[in-house]
Write an enzyme that holds these catalytic residues in place. Structure first.
Site, short mmCIF file in Angstrom:
data_model
loop_
_atom_site.label_atom_id
_atom_site.label_comp_id
_atom_site.label_asym_id
_atom_site.label_seq_id
_atom_site.Cartn_x
_atom_site.Cartn_y
_atom_site.Cartn_z
N THR A 1 12.14 0.99 -8.68
CA THR A 1 13.19 0.99 -9.72
C THR A 1 12.77 0.04 -10.83
O THR A 1 12.06 -0.94 -10.59
CB THR A 1 14.55 0.48 -9.16
OG1 THR A 1 14.36 -0.82 -8.60
CG2 THR A 1 15.12 1.41 -8.12
N ILE A 2 13.23 0.36 -12.05
CA ILE A 2 13.17 -0.65 -13.10
C ILE A 2 14.39 -1.53 -12.84
O ILE A 2 15.49 -1.03 -12.66
CB ILE A 2 13.18 -0.02 -14.53
CG1 ILE A 2 13.26 -1.12 -15.60
CG2 ILE A 2 14.30 1.00 -14.71
CD1 ILE A 2 13.08 -0.59 -17.03
N SER A 3 14.18 -2.83 -12.76
CA SER A 3 15.28 -3.74 -12.41
C SER A 3 16.35 -3.73 -13.49
O SER A 3 16.10 -3.32 -14.63
CB SER A 3 14.74 -5.16 -12.23
OG SER A 3 13.79 -5.20 -11.20
N SER B 1 7.77 -0.25 -13.99
CA SER B 1 7.93 0.41 -15.29
C SER B 1 7.11 -0.25 -16.38
O SER B 1 6.84 0.35 -17.41
CB SER B 1 9.40 0.35 -15.70
OG SER B 1 9.78 -1.02 -15.90
N ASP C 1 -2.85 -5.36 -4.91
CA ASP C 1 -1.91 -5.69 -3.84
C ASP C 1 -1.28 -7.06 -4.13
O ASP C 1 -1.99 -8.07 -4.20
CB ASP C 1 -2.66 -5.72 -2.50
CG ASP C 1 -1.75 -6.08 -1.34
OD1 ASP C 1 -0.53 -6.28 -1.55
OD2 ASP C 1 -2.26 -6.16 -0.20
N GLY C 2 0.02 -7.05 -4.27
CA GLY C 2 0.75 -8.26 -4.60
C GLY C 2 0.56 -9.39 -3.59
O GLY C 2 0.58 -10.57 -3.95
#
Ligand code: SAH
Length: 314
Positions: A126-128, A162, A227-228
């Site tokens: 999702t876009i926050s 996004s 990868d975060g």
């Protein structure tokens, strides 16, 4: 005299039992008092935790604030409302959010792009909501300003999705359309957006190309697959790291990529469970991860999509 003795014994027994009952009663009362005061202090701490840097002062305020969504019909109206609600506090965040049109960062054709709510962008992402972006930017900007003397700041946006927040950070760092930054000429640097979904990296790039292409062509903003949990060691250390997905534990490898005096804004908590937005600050250097080298600030309760573990070693 036997009867007197019996009567006296009975009286002593009575006195003794009254005394015992008294002792028992005062013990119970003090115990109850302890429990109640402990509960009260936990409740007070939670209240403080829920409060957000002076925005949410009291529980009543917190409820009003959460109910008060900052929907707008235009980008400007949305930003105005975020400012009126006290979520946007500084001129630089106002300017950078006003200069990145959210309609370019949602699924096309845009539907309600200036609503203060998250929107699906596919791939479980999702876009926050704009108020979450504003919160994160407000937390980060003070650290960027404190490190502004550095010739070039590095910022990492994990799970860029996004690309909206990445672009806002880009505006904050390079000026461009960002009025106050152009005047002050203070913050300079680069923003790295990483994302594990290749399709979303492309989505970020496409979105940024619409009206913020200068950020890409000037190399202020770059997007790449990554990868975060592992971060971007080749560009570390970062003055600020924003994590846009909820980690089920504090990501040590990523925290080690923070500069001393740098900040990480990250939601932590189980998928679908109680998550909190944390501000983590690195206090000192060290080769090995040590919890004591960081401070942890619980800002507020949140709900984010999970920061996915890409393999079992992470
Ligand atoms: N700040 C973004 C948030 C997108 S949602 C925005 O407002 O648009 C969170 C993103 O994190 C998703 O796009 C998801 O694909 C990404 N993500 C989840 N786990 C990840 C991981 N381990 N590494 C990189 N990105 C990850």
């Amino acid at each position: 005299s036997d009867t007197t003795l019996v009567i006296r014994d009975a009286m002593v027994a009575k006195k003794l039992s009254i005394f015992l009952i008294f002792v028992l009663l005062s013990f119970t009362i003090s115990k109850a008092y302890n429990i109640v005061s402990e509960r009260l202090s936990v409740w007070k701490t939670n209240l403080r935790r829920n409060s957000y840097s002076g925005v949410y002062q009291t529980r009543k305020d917190a409820l009003t604030m959460r109910a008060w969504t900052c929907h707008g019909r235009t980008q400007r109206e949305m930003v105005d409302k975020l400012q009126q609600a006290g979520i946007i506090k500084s001129q630089s965040i106002r300017d950078c959010m006003a200069s990145v049109d959210r309609a370019n960062y949602v699924v096309k054709p845009p539907s309600g792009p200036y609503n203060d709510s998250p929107q699906g962008i596919g791939y479980g992402a999702t876009i926050s909501a704009p108020h979450m972006h504003a919160h994160a930017l407000e937390e980060i900007v003070t650290y960027l300003q404190a490190s502004a003397k550095k010739s070039e700041l590095s910022v990492l946006d994990v799970g860029c999705g996004s690309g909206y927040l990445t672009a806002c950070l880009g505006r904050l760092l390079n000026g461009g359309d960002c009025e106050s930054n152009r005047q002050q000429q203070t913050l300079r640097g680069k923003v790295y957006g990483i994302e594990y979904m290749k399709e979303l990296v492309d989505f970020s790039i496409e979105n940024t190309k619409i009206a913020d292409i200068d950020l890409l062509s000037q190399g202020v903003v770059t997007y790449q697959v990554g990868d975060g949990w592992k971060g971007l060691p080749e560009k570390a250390p970062f003055t600020a790291i924003h994590v846009g997905a909820a980690a089920d534990s504090f990501p040590q490898e990523l925290m080690m990529q923070l500069d001393v005096g740098g900040v990480m804004v990250i939601p932590v908590g189980p998928d679908g469970g109680v998550q909190n937005l944390y501000k983590v600050e690195r206090l000192r250097n060290g080769d090995q991860f040590q919890k004591e080298d960081f401070t942890f600030d619980n800002l507020l309760g949140v709900r984010y999509v999970p920061l996915v573990h890409l393999n079992q070693n992470t």
